[in-house]
Motif scaffolding. Structure first.
Motif, mmCIF file in Angstrom:
data_model
loop_
_atom_site.group_PDB
_atom_site.id
_atom_site.type_symbol
_atom_site.label_atom_id
_atom_site.label_comp_id
_atom_site.label_asym_id
_atom_site.label_seq_id
_atom_site.Cartn_x
_atom_site.Cartn_y
_atom_site.Cartn_z
ATOM 1 N N GLN A 92 -25.919 21.492 -8.865
ATOM 2 C CA GLN A 92 -26.448 20.160 -8.588
ATOM 3 C C GLN A 92 -25.986 19.145 -9.626
ATOM 4 O OE1 GLN A 92 -30.530 20.112 -7.548
ATOM 5 N NE2 GLN A 92 -30.188 21.603 -5.941
ATOM 6 N N ASP A 93 -26.001 19.556 -10.889
ATOM 7 C CA ASP A 93 -25.554 18.638 -11.949
ATOM 8 C C ASP A 93 -24.122 18.209 -11.709
ATOM 9 O OD1 ASP A 93 -27.894 18.686 -13.278
ATOM 10 O OD2 ASP A 93 -27.290 20.207 -14.763
ATOM 11 N N ALA A 94 -23.289 19.162 -11.331
ATOM 12 C CA ALA A 94 -21.874 18.859 -11.129
ATOM 13 C C ALA A 94 -21.693 17.870 -9.971
ATOM 14 C CB ALA A 94 -21.090 20.143 -10.867
ATOM 15 N N VAL A 95 -22.381 18.122 -8.863
ATOM 16 C CA VAL A 95 -22.235 17.235 -7.702
ATOM 17 C C VAL A 95 -22.710 15.823 -8.050
ATOM 18 C CG1 VAL A 95 -23.048 16.769 -5.352
ATOM 19 C CG2 VAL A 95 -22.418 19.089 -6.003
ATOM 20 N N ARG A 96 -23.857 15.743 -8.727
ATOM 21 C CA ARG A 96 -24.381 14.419 -9.088
ATOM 22 C C ARG A 96 -23.437 13.684 -10.030
ATOM 23 N NH1 ARG A 96 -29.956 17.062 -10.050
ATOM 24 N NH2 ARG A 96 -30.724 17.136 -7.906
#
Ligand code: ASP
Ligand code: MG
Length: 472
Positions: A452-456
């Motif tokens: 999730q961190d990467a996508v955001r």
């Protein structure tokens, strides 16, 4: 215009929705458009049919009986709610009862055999669409339209006999489908075709793979030279990212076929991976629209999107439930055929590989696959290759593939630096990287917990939340 409209399973899972769908068709056909409908099975039916095949193998007659009853009730309830004219309602109900009776017979037959072959499974899963399509057709008649229903096989879709993932034989299919549908369209009729199903040369019912109704729609569209294909579902369109992960994810106005192909593979809206093939050479645009939000224009997939909609990066998606296998061994270095042997062995055991990378030292190969294939993959490698071609197998069971898609990346310097710079800032470790030379997508693997961190971070870095300029 001549439009092929496909309605997904969530658009037809209640009488009220079927009425709504019929109303939509009427609205567009009254504007002088010729329309062909392609209908999916009612939500949950295909999954239900697949799981009942397990009860068949176990000889569990009770579950089978319950399932048949439930299927009958679900569809009869829809009929009763969707259709007001009592004569038409009775026709629809008797069509449902007939198909349910046939379902009961075939289940009874294969439970005696205690075995479900790929061929009988395809016949079995065809019942979802064979139940839903007639209901939609009668609902159209109920509001005064001329309509007729048929299976994809009856419409003329001829496939090979690769049950479960059959491929259409397009030349014959085109001739047969246009021969069947053209006269109907000319006479003001609205054909309603079951999605997902075709027939092989021996007349067996075949299925063209999960999510195949989209594919049916594009096959039909290219056969009758439709002007557009509209895929009606329950989302507004293809998005810049999964809105469950990114709050300001946005619907894209326009994407190219090539971009959509990457996005489909990476699960933006689950679409059959081959659904774009039939319309790519005929350049028929596809619109993804929301049945429940018809004011929204949705996303258009075209050959050449307008200048305004061109961006370096268009979407960031994540595929979860994936695992990474790294195989290594000194014996792999400089030995031609090593990779071929590994992938051939895996392929013969039906393991699908999503992503591959090999270092130039040739001492290791990493590959990403779905978690559901992991056990089979490891067993296969251990049984066939470990100790011979390869010395070691390492597994990371919880990874996610992040894919950054956009045709504007081609030839632009610094995109990779931006991508990896932005995830590094969030402290995310990149495990593996792959970019095809088409430069349409850049994919990399991270631990699932970092997904999730990467996508955001990427969504933010490329300002994907900001609206594209509207064409004047
Ligand atoms: N009913 C089939 C499935 O669930 C085909 C489709 O819905 O597109 O996969
Ligand atoms: Mg579907």
């Amino acid at each position: 215009m001549r439009i092929v409209m496909k309605f997904g399973g969530t658009a037809v899972d209640s009488g009220e929705k079927v009425r709504h769908v019929a109303g939509l068709v009427k609205q567009y056909s009254s504007k002088g458009n010729e329309i062909v409908c392609v209908v999916s099975a009612v939500r949950g039916m295909t999954d239900g049919l697949l799981s009942i095949s397990d009860s068949v193998r176990r000889g569990d007659r009770r579950s089978i009986e319950e399932f048949v009853q439930k299927a009958g009730k679900i569809h009869l309830d829809i009929v009763n709610e969707a259709i007001s004219d009592s004569g038409i309602r009775e026709l629809a109900a008797s069509s449902v009862r007939k198909v349910v009776g046939e379902l009961q017979d075939i289940l009874g037959g294969i439970v005696l055999l205690g075995e479900v072959t790929p061929k009988s499974l395809d016949y079995l899963v065809s019942f979802g669409e064979r139940l839903s399509a007639p209901i939609v057709s009668y609902a159209l008649q109920d509001i005064g339209l001329k309509s007729e229903h048929m299976t994809g096989k009856e419409a003329g879709i001829l496939t090979d006999s690769n049950f479960g993932e059959a491929r259409p034989l397009m030349d014959t299919t085109k001739l047969r489908v246009s021969h069947k549908l053209e006269p109907m369209l000319k006479s003001g009729m609205i054909p309603v075709v079951t999605g997902f199903i075709g027939g092989d040369q021996n007349g067996n019912t075949t299925s063209i793979g999960r999510g195949g109704s989209d594919y049916t729609a594009t096959i039909v569209a290219s056969s009758i030279n439709a002007d557009e294909v509209w895929l009606w579902s329950d989302v507004d369109g293809l998005m810049t990212a999964d809105p469950k992960i990114v709050k300001d994810a946005r619907v894209l106005n326009e994407v190219s076929f090539a971009e959509a192909m990457e996005m489909a593979l990476f699960g933006a809206k689950y679409m059959h991976p081959r659904a774009l093939e039939p319309v790519m050479d005929t350049k028929i645009p596809i619109r993804i629209r929301n049945t429940f939000n018809i004011k929204h224009q949705g996303t258009v997939i075209t050959q050449s999107p307008s200048k305004e909609s061109q961006k370096i990066v268009k979407s960031v998606s994540a595929i979860r439930h994936t695992a990474l296998i790294d195989v290594s061994g000194g014996g792999m270095v400089g030995t031609p055929g090593t990779a071929a042997k590994i992938f051939d062995t895996l392929a013969r055991n039906k393991v699908n590989i999503m992503m591959i990378s090999q270092s130039p030292s040739e001492s290791s190969i990493s590959m990403v696959l779905r978690k559901s294939d992991l056990d089979r993959a490891i067993n296969t490698l251990e049984l066939n290759l470990l100790g011979r071609v390869i010395k070691q197998v390492n597994v990371n069971e919880d990874v996610a593939v992040i894919a950054v898609v956009g045709s504007g990346m081609r030839g632009i310097k610094g995109v990779a630096a931006k991508v990896f710079g932005s995830v590094a800032k969030k402290g995310v470790n990149v495990i593996m990287i792959a970019q095809g030379s088409s430069e349409l997508n850049l994919a990399f693997v991270v631990n699932d917990s970092d997904c999730q961190d990467a996508v955001r971070a990427l969504h933010e870095e490329f300002s994907l939340g900001r609206a594209e300029m509207q064409a004047p």
